[in-house]
Design an enzyme around this catalytic site. Structure first.
Site: not given
Length: 461
Positions: A164, A360
């Site tokens: 991320e 995720e």
């Protein structure tokens, strides 16, 4: 029963700084989190800092055994840069021994490690030089990546560079949730560009290493949903997609920065400083796969009072509060499983149907001890329902031809979460911080065991 592809990866994700503990021990140097906690402990939930994580450094064998008990065949975590290279140059042999033992333990138990290099944990020695604002960080990261490939390339076949990257950019340079907690969009764009080039050079080092395996990047990307089809809302959606999705996904997969993003930054005096050879480096160092983290949709609308040139992303698009949303009240996040299907179609139609996986997905809930039964097990049926709803949409995408090879939950064991500490819990196993980090399986862990055994689950009638 919804069945998933053969050899589908079922597992969970975590990171070194959120699980290992021993934050300033065993040769590890400080990260921005260690220093920020030292400087401003009041910013952290219950003053829970990086040393208060779930102590995987000592308990990794137990953790791997527990992974096996619930049928996990894969696990994604990270290496701590500050542990492996405490000064950026010299190897910490104790770290090498720890990681090799940890990874081998997974392999010995039939669990494929997917190893990430950077998960928000900037070493302090590099932060003192400006962190990602300093072009030197690109070469420093490439050296770290090369070192990791040399030390662990015989064990690890699945690598990722960053988790991320948009998060450390936004949270550190726009919204004050990560150190250095400044608000400056120009600096944020430069940090983003150097992060991209660090990723590119790490991929180059991987190609040059000759080790067997694949390399990718973990991104929190999804198509934005506009408030309406009016031109102003569509323009906001376009700006959001360019900044939040295409900024890393296009270079990683297609080998180029979108022309629309360059033009958007030019119009707003936000263009970063670059080097002549960068365009060719980006073109030549694309990835083998993508990990996508998905928690909530991004809904946008035209900005109410835009500034030109833009000083914040909200000058280009504003968050839109969809009135029909379903909400997770503990995080304030919308629950919208349909987006996983939309992501699957985006990857198929716009990104060459590159192999990808859900790296995720998860549901954080506070005070989970409320849901314990007489045996002490947390009955987290809400998490099971959440997983089912998302897997149903993911399955739709796979059936439609999207090249998805796995699904990982955040997370395996309740872990420390930055400024939030242990406020919200996500794990298949709970962690008792007051009782030597004792792990106890939740109902969701037992359900996940059945899911992995069957490589699918029964739809509700």
């Amino acid at each position: 029963m919804l069945k998933f592809p053969k050899e589908f990866l079922w597992g969970a994700a975590a990171s070194a700084p959120q699980t290992e503990g021993h934050s300033l021990m065993n040769g590890k140097s400080a990260t921005t989190w260690d220093k920020w906690f030292e400087i401003s402990p009041e910013k952290f939930n219950d003053k829970q800092g990086p040393s208060d994580t779930s102590n995987t450094y000592e308990l990794y064998r137990e953790d791997v055994a527990n992974m096996k008990k619930i049928g996990m065949n894969s696990y994604r975590t990270s290496i701590s840069w500050a542990r492996l290279l405490p000064d950026g140059q010299h190897l910490n042999n104790e770290a090498v021994e720890f990681y090799r033992a940890y990874f081998q333990e997974m392999l010995d138990n039939g669990i494929k490690p997917i190893i990430n290099l950077f998960h928000f944990d900037m070493p302090w020695w590099l932060m003192e030089k400006g962190g990602w604002e300093n072009r030197e960080s690109v070469d420093d990261f490439a050296f770290y990546a090369k070192t990791a490939f040399e030390q662990f390339g015989d064990l690890i076949t699945e690598w990722t560079t960053f988790n991320e990257p948009m998060v450390h950019i936004e949270c550190g340079y726009l919204y004050k949730f990560h150190y250095p907690a400044v608000v400056d969009m120009k600096r944020a764009v430069q940090v983003g560009y150097h992060t991209l080039m660090a990723h590119v050079l790490a991929v180059k080092e991987f190609r040059n290493s000759g080790i067997n395996g694949r390399i990718g990047i973990i991104l929190n990307v999804l198509p934005a949903y506009g408030r309406s089809d009016e031109s102003a809302d569509l323009q906001a959606k376009k700006a959001s997609d360019l900044i939040n999705t295409q900024s890393f996904l296009d270079p990683a997969v297609l080998g180029k920065i979108p022309a629309g993003l360059i033009e958007l930054f030019r119009q707003n005096n936000l263009l970063p400083v670059t080097e002549v050879e960068d365009t060719e480096l980006i073109k030549m160092n694309t990835v083998d796969f993508i990990g996508i983290n998905y928690y909530q949709p991004r809904r946008v609308k035209a900005p109410t009072n835009p500034k030109v040139p833009a000083e914040m992303p909200e000058d280009l698009y504003e968050p839109y509060d969809w009135p029909d949303k379903k909400i997770n009240p503990y995080r304030g996040w919308e629950i919208y499983p349909r987006a996983l299907f939309d992501i699957a179609m985006m990857m198929k139609d716009k990104y060459r149907n590159i192999p990808w996986y859900v790296s995720e997905n998860g549901m954080g809930v506070a005070d989970e001890s409320r849901f314990k039964d007489d045996s002490g097990m947390i009955k987290d049926q809400y998490r099971i329902d959440f997983i089912k709803e998302h897997l149903e949409q993911l399955h739709r995408g796979i059936e439609a031809g999207s090249n998805c090879f796995g699904y990982h939950m955040w997370t395996f064991v309740d872990c420390w979460s930055w400024l939030n500490g242990y406020r919200n819990r996500y794990g298949f196993y709970s962690v008792d911080l007051d009782n030597n980090y004792q792990r106890t399986v939740k109902k969701s862990g037992l359900w996940f065991k059945e899911l992995t055994k069957n490589n699918g689950f029964e739809l509700e009638k």
